[in-house]
Write an enzyme that holds these catalytic residues in place. Structure first.
Site, PDB file in Angstrom:
ATOM      1  N   LYS A   1       9.635  -8.770   4.428  1.00 50.04           N
ATOM      2  CA  LYS A   1      10.998  -8.570   4.920  1.00 50.04           C
ATOM      3  C   LYS A   1      11.783  -7.599   4.037  1.00 50.04           C
ATOM      4  O   LYS A   1      11.618  -7.574   2.817  1.00 50.04           O
ATOM      5  CB  LYS A   1      11.736  -9.913   4.990  1.00 50.04           C
ATOM      6  CG  LYS A   1      10.998 -10.982   5.773  1.00 50.04           C
ATOM      7  CD  LYS A   1      11.746 -12.297   5.798  1.00 50.04           C
ATOM      8  CE  LYS A   1      10.867 -13.409   6.347  1.00 50.04           C
ATOM      9  NZ  LYS A   1       9.900 -13.911   5.359  1.00 50.04           N
TER      10      LYS A   1
ATOM     11  N   ASP B   1       3.511 -15.402   5.127  1.00 49.00           N
ATOM     12  CA  ASP B   1       4.872 -14.876   5.234  1.00 49.00           C
ATOM     13  C   ASP B   1       5.484 -14.736   3.845  1.00 49.00           C
ATOM     14  O   ASP B   1       5.525 -15.693   3.072  1.00 49.00           O
ATOM     15  CB  ASP B   1       5.717 -15.836   6.080  1.00 49.00           C
ATOM     16  CG  ASP B   1       7.143 -15.347   6.268  1.00 49.00           C
ATOM     17  OD1 ASP B   1       7.397 -14.667   7.272  1.00 49.00           O
ATOM     18  OD2 ASP B   1       7.992 -15.646   5.400  1.00 49.00           O
TER      19      ASP B   1
ATOM     20  N   TYR C   1      11.623 -12.934  -2.201  1.00 48.27           N
ATOM     21  CA  TYR C   1      10.951 -14.129  -2.718  1.00 48.27           C
ATOM     22  C   TYR C   1      10.284 -13.916  -4.076  1.00 48.27           C
ATOM     23  O   TYR C   1      10.026 -14.880  -4.783  1.00 48.27           O
ATOM     24  CB  TYR C   1       9.883 -14.618  -1.737  1.00 48.27           C
ATOM     25  CG  TYR C   1      10.367 -14.978  -0.366  1.00 48.27           C
ATOM     26  CD1 TYR C   1      11.713 -15.241  -0.099  1.00 48.27           C
ATOM     27  CD2 TYR C   1       9.471 -15.066   0.697  1.00 48.27           C
ATOM     28  CE1 TYR C   1      12.141 -15.556   1.176  1.00 48.27           C
ATOM     29  CE2 TYR C   1       9.894 -15.389   1.976  1.00 48.27           C
ATOM     30  CZ  TYR C   1      11.224 -15.625   2.208  1.00 48.27           C
ATOM     31  OH  TYR C   1      11.645 -15.944   3.478  1.00 48.27           O
TER      32      TYR C   1
END
Length: 306
Positions: A88, A53, A58
């Site tokens: 995402k 993930d 990030y």
């Protein structure tokens, strides 16, 4: 090389069927050096992890991509198809005309041709910007054009850039809004969830609408800017762990799993990576579950403004 076979949950939509491992490896980090994460990803693959993930926020997409390429080169996995990769869409890209290009940028960094799951990171947009920032300055936040942004997410799936689409940090109201016009309904909602923030209303709604719940911060995000020690220091969980001969982390992860949800764990420690997988050959008792259901709830901060 021994590895554990991790159970999977099926992500269903009108356009695809896709299976997600119930335990995923999280890559959110404040560390600018990606080397420790890359080493941990390779170790995790050796142990049996197949779900990874990440997110544009990030800053870990490139490092994860390099680790995946190395794993393929070393033969730790036979092909890309054995892995499940989630990323995402950040708030500054949550505008209809930016969604596809944002996903393509993520794919470029990951050195991949497609994602398995692409999520809207938060149910708000922010002023378009080249740099991803968290927390977002409140003056830069703006309402999301849900219908148009979701249409662009659906186009991402239709183009084959991702196998499935979903959301993150969405409330029941947010989900109802999406479902009122979605052609392809969200297959997943990733939310902060653990025994001290059980998300019962969201889980029930998602269960009734064929939306898989995936939990992040299953230990309360200890050490993270949004987290606390509220899970690891919980006396109820400590007592259950002692009685079961398990760690508090394993009790928390097992509880999430028994709720029918997936879970994203983040650790670069080999022993903890192994420990996090050791939750499938035992079960919590009804008494354990009753005690956990009575734990006072502490809402996690789920705002992009921090």
């Amino acid at each position: 090389m021994t590895s554990i076979n991790i159970p999977k949950l099926v992500l269903g939509s009108s356009a695809s069927l896709n299976a997600i491992a119930v335990i995923g490896f999280g890559t959110s980090s404040n560390d600018s050096d990606s080397a420790p994460m890359k080493r941990a990803v390779l170790e995790a693959i050796k142990l049996g992890y197949r779900h990874f993930d990440t997110a544009s926020l990030y800053g870990s997409e490139q490092g994860l991509g390099e680790a995946i390429a190395e794993a393929l080169k070393l033969g730790l996995v036979a092909s890309r198809d054995e892995l499940f990769i989630t990323s995402k869409l950040w708030c500054s890209d949550s505008h209809p005309h930016l969604v596809i290009s944002a996903l393509k940028t993520s794919l470029q960094k990951l050195q991949l041709e497609y994602l398995d799951l692409y999520l809207i990171h938060f149910p708000v947009s922010s002023k378009p910007a080249e740099n991803k920032v968290y927390p977002i300055d409140e003056k830069d936040l703006m309402p999301m054009d849900f219908k148009s942004v979701w249409a662009a997410m659906e186009e991402c799936q239709q183009l084959g850039l991702t196998k499935s689409i979903g959301v993150s940090n969405f409330s029941v109201d947010n989900l109802q809004n999406i479902l009122s016009f979605a052609t392809i309904p969200p297959s997943c909602n990733q939310v902060g969830m653990n025994p001290t923030w059980q998300q019962k209303e969201v889980r029930e709604f998602c269960g009734a609408n064929n939306i898989i719940v995936t939990a992040f911060s299953p230990l309360g995000g200890k050490g993270a800017s949004w987290g606390s020690n509220v899970v690891v220091d919980n006396e109820v969980l400590i007592d259950i762990a002692k009685a079961r001969g398990k760690s508090v982390a394993q009790v928390s992860l097992r509880w999430v799993y028994e709720q029918g949800a997936g879970v994203i764990c983040k650790s670069y420690n080999k022993e903890r990576l192994k420990e996090n997988l050791d939750i499938f050959d035992w079960a919590l008792t009804q008494d354990d579950l009753h005690k956990i259901s009575s734990i006072p709830q502490h809402k996690m901060n789920d705002s992009p403004a921090g």
